[in-house]
Design a protein around this motif. Structure first.
Motif, PDB file in Angstrom:
ATOM      1  N   GLY A 156     -19.451   8.364 -27.272  1.00 52.57           N
ATOM      2  CA  GLY A 156     -18.544   8.844 -28.297  1.00 52.57           C
ATOM      3  C   GLY A 156     -18.080  10.243 -27.959  1.00 52.57           C
ATOM      4  O   GLY A 156     -18.648  10.915 -27.094  1.00 52.57           O
ATOM      5  N   SER A 157     -17.024  10.690 -28.631  1.00 57.12           N
ATOM      6  CA  SER A 157     -16.538  12.052 -28.408  1.00 57.12           C
ATOM      7  C   SER A 157     -15.803  12.537 -29.649  1.00 57.12           C
ATOM      8  O   SER A 157     -15.292  11.743 -30.437  1.00 57.12           O
ATOM      9  N   CYS A 158     -15.791  13.855 -29.807  1.00 59.99           N
ATOM     10  CA  CYS A 158     -15.064  14.496 -30.901  1.00 59.99           C
ATOM     11  C   CYS A 158     -14.103  15.489 -30.267  1.00 59.99           C
ATOM     12  O   CYS A 158     -14.522  16.385 -29.528  1.00 59.99           O
ATOM     13  N   ASP A 162     -10.000  17.213 -33.983  1.00 60.53           N
ATOM     14  CA  ASP A 162     -10.784  16.550 -35.030  1.00 60.53           C
ATOM     15  C   ASP A 162     -10.581  15.037 -35.072  1.00 60.53           C
ATOM     16  O   ASP A 162     -10.656  14.415 -36.137  1.00 60.53           O
ATOM     17  N   SER A 163     -10.339  14.448 -33.902  1.00 58.98           N
ATOM     18  CA  SER A 163     -10.329  13.002 -33.791  1.00 58.98           C
ATOM     19  C   SER A 163     -11.652  12.568 -33.175  1.00 58.98           C
ATOM     20  O   SER A 163     -12.256  13.316 -32.394  1.00 58.98           O
ATOM     21  N   VAL A 164     -12.126  11.379 -33.527  1.00 63.25           N
ATOM     22  CA  VAL A 164     -13.381  10.877 -32.974  1.00 63.25           C
ATOM     23  C   VAL A 164     -13.127   9.551 -32.262  1.00 63.25           C
ATOM     24  O   VAL A 164     -12.383   8.692 -32.755  1.00 63.25           O
ATOM     25  N   ASN A 165     -13.740   9.403 -31.102  1.00 62.92           N
ATOM     26  CA  ASN A 165     -13.569   8.211 -30.283  1.00 62.92           C
ATOM     27  C   ASN A 165     -14.925   7.576 -30.020  1.00 62.92           C
ATOM     28  O   ASN A 165     -15.928   8.276 -29.844  1.00 62.92           O
ATOM     29  N   ASP A 179     -25.032   3.893 -35.469  1.00 61.29           N
ATOM     30  CA  ASP A 179     -25.004   4.901 -36.528  1.00 61.29           C
ATOM     31  C   ASP A 179     -25.348   6.287 -35.985  1.00 61.29           C
ATOM     32  O   ASP A 179     -24.765   7.295 -36.428  1.00 61.29           O
ATOM     33  N   TYR A 180     -26.270   6.352 -35.051  1.00 60.97           N
ATOM     34  CA  TYR A 180     -26.616   7.644 -34.441  1.00 60.97           C
ATOM     35  C   TYR A 180     -25.412   8.248 -33.726  1.00 60.97           C
ATOM     36  O   TYR A 180     -25.113   9.441 -33.895  1.00 60.97           O
ATOM     37  N   VAL A 181     -24.703   7.441 -32.936  1.00 61.11           N
ATOM     38  CA  VAL A 181     -23.544   7.963 -32.205  1.00 61.11           C
ATOM     39  C   VAL A 181     -22.462   8.414 -33.183  1.00 61.11           C
ATOM     40  O   VAL A 181     -21.834   9.468 -32.997  1.00 61.11           O
TER      41      VAL A 181
END
Length: 227
Positions: A156-158, A162-165, A179-181
């Motif tokens: 994952g990345s932020c 402020d977008s999350v992938n 859920d952790y990611v």
């Protein structure tokens, strides 16, 4: 210096951070005004930490990506942390279906690398993105956009906008790992760096943080199999 690194500058970034990707590449995220010399000094100061990260055998491997399995009767494929049997169906299906086993059209078997990929991506959009919105409400944060993406080296990345992938391969992992990611990336909207405060935010949302991190270190490569 015994390793190369790339620099990504941003006008919105206030602090310099160093990331060692899962393929051992080193990326420095720096404010726009940071000079090459200032960045070099920080990297040099973190030299030992970088070397330790790059040689970690649990997370960074020299092995090629697994080639994937054959889509044949009796084989299995991961979904939400469990292996499910693959059954090839001769007729009556035009796409992969799931009913406590994977039902794969015989016409798709020749394209085994893509046969489940579309199904996994659709399920990731269907199941992961609503959880992102739920966790965001719980944390009291807002994001610009949430996407399922194809990324070999990050779960994952932020982004600075402020977008999350999230990597579509996460749909193969147990729910507590997903859920952790999600909590990890959303927590970056509160605290950019991995400080004690950051980890407190993540643990408040996902009690199984350590279990999830261990699972990804030990089982993460299985998520990268083509099937």
């Amino acid at each position: 210096m015994d390793f190369a690194y790339t620099v990504q500058r941003s006008g919105k970034r206030r602090k310099l951070t160093i990331v060692v990707e899962r393929d051992r590449t080193v990326v420095v995220h720096a404010p726009m005004g940071a000079t090459d010399e200032a960045i070099r000094q920080v990297v040099e100061a973190k030299r030992h930490w970088i070397f330790e990260k790059r040689k970690d055998p649990r997370k960074y491997r020299d092995l090629p990506h697994p080639p994937g399995k054959e889509l044949v009767n009796g084989e299995s494929a991961l979904y939400l942390g469990r292996q499910y049997r693959v059954e090839v169906v001769a007729a009556g299906l035009d796409a992969v279906q799931f009913n406590q086993r994977f039902l794969v059209p015989a016409s798709k078997v020749a394209k085994r690398k893509m046969a489940l990929r579309e199904w996994y991506i659709a399920r990731a959009n269907e199941k992961i993105l609503p959880r992102v919105s739920s966790f965001a409400r719980s944390l009291g944060v807002e994001f610009q956009r949430a996407r399922i993406v194809d990324n070999r080296y990050r779960w994952g990345s932020c982004t600075i906008k402020d977008s999350v992938n999230f990597n579509w391969r996460l749909i193969k992992a147990p729910t507590f790992v997903i859920d952790y990611v999600i909590a990890h990336e959303l927590a970056h909207l509160i605290e950019a760096n991995h400080t004690a405060r950051f980890w407190n935010v993540v643990r408040a949302q996902v009690p199984k943080v350590e279990e999830a991190r261990v699972w990804l270190r030990e089982q993460g490569q299985a998520l990268e199999e083509e099937v």
